[in-house]
Enzyme design. Sequence first.
Site, mmCIF file in Angstrom:
data_model
loop_
_atom_site.group_PDB
_atom_site.id
_atom_site.type_symbol
_atom_site.label_atom_id
_atom_site.label_comp_id
_atom_site.label_asym_id
_atom_site.label_seq_id
_atom_site.Cartn_x
_atom_site.Cartn_y
_atom_site.Cartn_z
ATOM 1 C CG HIS A 1 -2.047 -0.976 1.125
ATOM 2 N ND1 HIS A 1 -2.563 -1.639 2.215
ATOM 3 C CD2 HIS A 1 -2.751 -1.417 0.067
ATOM 4 C CE1 HIS A 1 -3.534 -2.434 1.820
ATOM 5 N NE2 HIS A 1 -3.671 -2.316 0.527
ATOM 6 C CD GLU B 1 -6.022 -11.630 -16.035
ATOM 7 O OE1 GLU B 1 -5.328 -10.834 -15.383
ATOM 8 O OE2 GLU B 1 -7.246 -11.502 -16.190
ATOM 9 C CG ASN C 1 0.763 -6.728 -12.804
ATOM 10 O OD1 ASN C 1 1.656 -6.450 -13.574
ATOM 11 N ND2 ASN C 1 0.111 -5.811 -12.130
ATOM 12 C CG ASP C 2 -3.241 -11.867 -11.971
ATOM 13 O OD1 ASP C 2 -2.654 -11.923 -10.877
ATOM 14 O OD2 ASP C 2 -4.416 -11.451 -12.079
ATOM 15 C CB CYS D 1 -3.302 -3.613 -19.876
ATOM 16 S SG CYS D 1 -4.020 -5.123 -19.234
#
Length: 586
Positions: free
Chosen positions: A198, A444, A467-468, A515
């Site tokens: 975060h 993904e 990412n995934d 993306c």
Amino acid sequence: MLKEVYIMRKLDGISIFEGITIAETIYSKRKKEKIKIFKISSDGIEEEIQRFKEAILDSKNQIKKLIESLNGKIDESDIKILNVHLMMLEDPVFLSDITNKIKIEKLNVEAIVNEVVKKYVGMFKALNDPVYKQRALDIEDVGEKIISNLQGKYLVLEELDEKILVAQDLKPSLLLNYYNMGKKLKGIILEMGGETSHVAILAKTLGIPTLMKVKGIDSVDWNEIGKVILNTTKKNGFIIVEPTKDEIGKYKYKKENFYKQQNELESLIGETIRTKDDEKITINANLGAIKGLENIEKYKPDGIGLFRTEFIYMDSNDFPLEEEQFEIYKKVTEEQGVEKELIIRTLDIGGDKKLNYFNLPEEDNPFLGLRAIRLSLKNPNIFKTQLRAILRASYYGNLKIMYPMISSLKELRNANEILEQVKDEMRRKKEKFNEKIEIGIMIEVPSATIISDVLIEEVDFFSIGTNDLTQYILASDRLSDTVSEIYDGYHPAVMRSINMVAENAIAKEKKVSVCGEMAGEPMAILAFLSFGIKDFSMLPSLTLKIKKIIKRINLNELGEIKVKLLKAKTAEEIRQILKKYLAGVM
């Protein structure tokens, strides 16, 4: 000065937000107040419970005031952590656990809150899941706030203006508080944390040069050493402790050049980008919460390549109604303009993204469970409501629909079948929508890459979520501290998979884009361009840097790069190939 046990003048870490800073530091070492424990009488139980209720109310009011104060200053998605804290303060299980223990153990409320918080923190940390580890930190943060209010001790902000904050760790709520109070941090240096934490996300949003995973922090007397040099312009950043006059002069010059180049990038705002050999490359931006439109307007990308609609759901107290969603999609469409594309990803909840009003099943590995398109197909009414809202908005602009986490042809066909049902219902009601709306999918998961030649037959475009895709190919949780070194988008398996997907889409003359986070990395852009990918979507703030690089690239020269990349055996070998070429064009 440096302590005797530590003689190095340079500390290394992982850069989160780039920049060069020369400033004094403030070391914020966490001091945990000892909680006094004492027995209370039976007659004092209700009084103690009332004290607890008042502390909860005070804590909630403080968070609500902070949220209200931050609204409009930063993106809604970045304030979300505070909403999570509010949810915890309203959690009936957490609250009743504390009140029941006060009655049974007859101890003061500070002691009970500390005991219960420790229990939950230990429980979540023991699960060895990054999502739950983050939840443990949130509970710790909330517990500290409750105890501070019980003890009548309120946060005293340190004199942080124009200084670099050094700490073992930093709570997101504290960073937001600093920002809200107008404290201008020159930089952040942390021993803990990671790129997906975060605090990392907030540091990027607030534009604060930040270095994490810095070893040896306790070995430096930060409050005594004067100015340091913080350099986060490359992924592996560093701090120079007690720099010489020559080093300060050298880095002042580097800093001026760095920020001069940053200012020059502004000339690329709104510019359609072409390579040196005149190939048009599309640079879109990702959009989370609706307030992110401010950044879209600021950087003026070619369009929105990923509208993450889960934030609409996460910001609601219940599933958003069709009309509410329609108004949001229509607003974004009209803000964009008719010509610019807007790719709306359908609901992607699950894994590390939860809804407080919808109980997802407890699973050992939520990233492999009921999430994204799987959740939508299991809950067709929720799915249909969103699809109707998107279709209605499609009448007003260039909208496209994208399904997340497709792993099989069956899932794709099931999703399209529900979409056709919605279209038929709308036709019967004579509701207007774009009959030729394009449908795409996120690539993904490994199965989607392997059958991408089959999937491309039934969609209009692919969008690769790096990412995934990286975490699933390498079986390495991208949020985990323990295996973070395994998670690497430059791994040959990841690169070859992306190339395979690109080749299958290009063979059918269909669009393929990237993306994920790698879309905003200069080296990765070179690799993707060599694979024939010409569409990218990234954080708005990264679009200008990528545009600058693309203008200097000749696509005809990248064929040789592609051959080398696909023959490479290690991630390091791939990085060296890309670094060498990038150095030549920059």
